[in-house]
Design a protein around this motif. Structure first.
Motif, short mmCIF file in Angstrom:
data_model
loop_
_atom_site.label_atom_id
_atom_site.label_comp_id
_atom_site.label_asym_id
_atom_site.label_seq_id
_atom_site.Cartn_x
_atom_site.Cartn_y
_atom_site.Cartn_z
N SER A 1 -12.29 -18.51 2.66
CA SER A 1 -12.52 -17.49 1.50
C SER A 1 -12.66 -16.16 1.90
O SER A 1 -13.66 -15.89 2.78
CB SER A 1 -13.77 -18.29 0.67
OG SER A 1 -13.43 -19.30 0.01
N ILE A 2 -12.16 -15.16 1.40
CA ILE A 2 -12.36 -13.75 1.99
C ILE A 2 -12.93 -13.22 0.41
O ILE A 2 -12.09 -12.94 -0.46
CB ILE A 2 -10.90 -13.03 2.22
CG1 ILE A 2 -10.45 -13.80 3.42
CG2 ILE A 2 -11.00 -11.71 2.47
CD1 ILE A 2 -8.82 -13.30 3.97
N VAL A 3 -14.08 -12.73 0.47
CA VAL A 3 -14.58 -11.75 -0.56
C VAL A 3 -14.67 -10.45 -0.39
O VAL A 3 -15.31 -10.01 0.65
CB VAL A 3 -15.71 -12.47 -0.66
CG1 VAL A 3 -16.91 -11.69 -2.06
CG2 VAL A 3 -15.90 -13.93 -1.21
N THR A 4 -14.10 -9.48 -1.03
CA THR A 4 -13.87 -8.21 -0.74
C THR A 4 -14.36 -7.34 -1.91
O THR A 4 -13.74 -7.48 -2.91
CB THR A 4 -12.64 -7.81 -0.17
OG1 THR A 4 -12.49 -8.27 1.30
CG2 THR A 4 -12.45 -6.24 0.08
N PRO A 5 -15.47 -6.54 -1.83
CA PRO A 5 -15.69 -5.70 -2.96
C PRO A 5 -14.90 -4.42 -2.81
O PRO A 5 -14.78 -4.01 -1.62
CB PRO A 5 -17.29 -5.42 -2.94
CG PRO A 5 -17.42 -5.71 -1.40
CD PRO A 5 -16.36 -6.51 -0.79
N VAL A 6 -14.47 -3.85 -3.79
CA VAL A 6 -13.80 -2.53 -3.59
C VAL A 6 -13.96 -1.60 -4.81
O VAL A 6 -14.38 -2.16 -6.10
CB VAL A 6 -12.40 -2.75 -3.62
CG1 VAL A 6 -11.74 -3.53 -4.89
CG2 VAL A 6 -11.57 -1.31 -3.62
N PHE A 7 -14.31 -0.36 -4.55
CA PHE A 7 -14.72 0.71 -5.58
C PHE A 7 -13.72 2.02 -5.40
O PHE A 7 -14.02 2.56 -4.26
CB PHE A 7 -16.07 1.03 -5.47
CG PHE A 7 -16.61 2.13 -6.38
CD1 PHE A 7 -16.48 1.98 -7.81
CD2 PHE A 7 -16.84 3.30 -5.91
CE1 PHE A 7 -16.87 2.96 -8.61
CE2 PHE A 7 -17.14 4.53 -6.83
CZ PHE A 7 -17.13 4.35 -8.07
N ASN A 8 -13.25 2.21 -6.29
CA ASN A 8 -11.93 3.42 -6.06
C ASN A 8 -11.46 3.31 -4.94
O ASN A 8 -11.40 4.44 -4.16
CB ASN A 8 -12.99 4.77 -6.43
CG ASN A 8 -13.14 4.90 -7.64
OD1 ASN A 8 -12.66 4.31 -8.65
ND2 ASN A 8 -14.18 5.95 -7.72
N GLY A 9 -10.63 2.31 -4.53
CA GLY A 9 -10.05 2.28 -3.02
C GLY A 9 -8.70 2.35 -3.22
O GLY A 9 -7.95 1.70 -2.33
N GLU A 10 -8.05 3.04 -4.05
CA GLU A 10 -6.51 3.22 -4.33
C GLU A 10 -5.72 3.68 -3.02
O GLU A 10 -4.51 3.37 -2.70
CB GLU A 10 -6.16 4.36 -5.38
CG GLU A 10 -6.69 5.63 -5.22
CD GLU A 10 -6.46 6.44 -6.53
OE1 GLU A 10 -6.03 5.96 -7.59
OE2 GLU A 10 -6.38 7.71 -6.46
N ASP A 11 -6.56 4.48 -2.13
CA ASP A 11 -5.89 5.03 -0.97
C ASP A 11 -5.97 4.02 -0.01
O ASP A 11 -5.33 4.37 1.11
CB ASP A 11 -6.34 6.64 -0.90
CG ASP A 11 -7.99 6.29 -0.37
OD1 ASP A 11 -8.51 5.33 -0.73
OD2 ASP A 11 -8.46 7.42 0.31
N SER A 12 -6.48 3.00 0.18
CA SER A 12 -6.76 2.04 1.32
C SER A 12 -6.67 0.79 0.75
O SER A 12 -6.42 -0.14 1.90
CB SER A 12 -8.17 2.28 2.10
OG SER A 12 -9.10 2.19 1.03
N LEU A 13 -6.65 0.32 -0.28
CA LEU A 13 -6.62 -1.26 -0.49
C LEU A 13 -5.39 -1.86 -0.13
O LEU A 13 -5.56 -2.92 0.43
CB LEU A 13 -7.02 -1.46 -2.15
CG LEU A 13 -6.84 -2.88 -2.60
CD1 LEU A 13 -8.19 -3.78 -1.93
CD2 LEU A 13 -7.19 -2.83 -3.92
N ALA A 14 -4.45 -1.17 -0.39
CA ALA A 14 -2.98 -1.92 -0.03
C ALA A 14 -2.91 -2.18 1.60
O ALA A 14 -2.47 -3.53 1.85
CB ALA A 14 -1.87 -0.86 -0.32
N SER A 15 -3.33 -1.52 2.41
CA SER A 15 -3.65 -1.54 3.74
C SER A 15 -4.34 -2.90 4.11
O SER A 15 -3.85 -3.75 4.86
CB SER A 15 -4.11 -0.52 4.78
OG SER A 15 -3.12 0.46 4.48
N MET A 16 -5.45 -2.98 3.42
CA MET A 16 -6.31 -4.09 3.73
C MET A 16 -5.48 -5.61 2.87
O MET A 16 -5.64 -6.51 3.76
CB MET A 16 -7.59 -4.00 2.93
CG MET A 16 -8.74 -4.97 3.07
SD MET A 16 -8.66 -6.22 2.07
CE MET A 16 -9.85 -7.52 2.67
N LEU A 17 -5.17 -5.53 1.98
CA LEU A 17 -4.23 -6.58 1.26
C LEU A 17 -3.14 -6.96 2.28
O LEU A 17 -2.82 -8.04 2.29
CB LEU A 17 -3.99 -6.32 -0.14
CG LEU A 17 -5.17 -6.11 -1.24
CD1 LEU A 17 -4.57 -5.93 -2.50
CD2 LEU A 17 -6.06 -7.53 -1.10
#
Length: 342
Positions: free
Chosen positions: A18-34
């Motif tokens: 299970s991967i639990v990831t909080p994100v706040f205003n992450g439009e510039d970096s979330l794609a790389s993580m996913l």
């Protein structure tokens, strides 16, 4: 949603991570993580992404990945929450965890392709351990170039890490650690960690490290994104920094209760941890009375070290001078070279 009391009785899905990831205003970096999750060589993953009340395109980006996760055979859940803080966001995701193993990477970091696989394999081959960690590397968000580490590695042969993490002698980097889920929820049966505006990794790690040994896989399986002006690097005012220190003290008091720390030696060590931080603040911002109070506390704990106090005093006084600002980057480059980073 299933009642939390019932969820404690469920059997965790064997081999699932299970991967639990909080994100706040992450439009510039979330794609790389996913993308880094989708590129994992490990087949059994559930991704629980908690949107901490973002006001940008984070939600749209998160939704756009649903089909990709489905095609990959990974479970994918987006949890919406009102904006509060990272620990509250993690709490939003914990009730949905079903895997045998748990990790919680940041939304702007990346997992190396074998990151999950190698940690699971270690725990499967070493059932005497309830957790494991890997090393991390640091990279510049804009250029992609490797950066010197922000945290100490410490003694990698050590496995009892509670005090090393608390006292910043080793890294707390969240995405490096993998825990056995059942043991984690034995500590937090309500699937709820203490919520503070500071921390999240202290809450997740310290109670676990107080109970269990944690070995280190000596490979850089996690990439930490370094961004100037990020939340952890913003220069704080005196009032903000003092508030941050107070909240950390309250958080550590909570952790002491969770761990049932009652012996005098450990209690004194906690008091010394607080006193030394107060001493540093008193030097930085001035305050003879506060400095004296901190010194008295350290003396009562029997841990007054004039060498450490002198080192702290000199560093705090010099850290923002022209000389240190020129020499410190050189020191960091030497660290980077020693770490074998490109």
């Amino acid at each position: 949603m299933t009642d939390l009391r019932d969820r404690r009785l469920e059997k965790y899905i064997e081999k699932r991570v299970s991967i639990v990831t909080p994100v706040f205003n992450g439009e510039d970096s979330l794609a790389s993580m996913l993308d880094s999750v989708l590129n994992q060589t490990y087949p059994h993953i559930e991704m629980i992404l908690v949107d901490d009340g973002s006001g940008d395109q984070t939600a749209a980006i998160a939704k756009s990945y649903r089909e990709s996760f489905l095609e990959r055979g990974y479970l994918y859940r987006i949890v919406r929450a009102e904006h509060k803080n990272a620990s509250a966001a993690i709490n939003g995701g914990l009730p949905y965890v079903t895997g045998e193993y748990l990790i919680w990477p940041d939304s702007d970091d990346i997992l190396e392709p074998d990151s999950v696989k190698k940690r699971v394999e270690f725990l499967e081959n070493n059932p005497q351990y309830q957790c494991v960690r890997s090393l991390a590397y640091y990279f510049d968000k804009l250029t992609g170039e490797r950066r010197a580490p922000d945290e100490r590695e410490g003694d990698l042969s050590k496995e009892e890490l509670f005090w090393d993490i608390l006292e910043f002698r080793t890294f707390v980097c969240c995405g490096c650690y993998m825990l056995r889920t059942e043991k984690f929820f034995d500590i937090f049966p309500q699937r709820h960690i203490p919520e503070y505006n500071v921390g999240q990794n202290f809450q997740m790690l310290l109670p676990f490290m107080y109970r269990y040994r944690c070995p280190t896989i000596r490979e850089q399986l996690y990439g930490v994104c370094v961004r100037e002006g990020s939340h952890s690097r913003v220069k704080l005012t005196q009032r903000e920094e003092e508030q941050k220190y107070r909240e950390y003290e309250e958080l550590v008091d909570d952790i002491v209760l969770i761990c049932h720390i009652g012996d005098k030696k450990s209690r004194n060590r906690i008091i010394y941890w607080k006193a030394r931080r107060r001493y540093a603040l008193a030097i930085k911002y001035g305050g003879r009375t506060r400095r004296k109070e901190a010194l008295c506390l350290m003396k009562k704990c029997g841990r007054l070290s004039f060498y450490i106090l002198l080192k702290d005093f000199l560093w705090i006084r010099l850290e923002n001078t022209w000389l240190i600002k020129r020499l410190y980057p050189l020191y960091r480059r030497i660290l980077k070279k020693d770490a074998g980073m490109k």
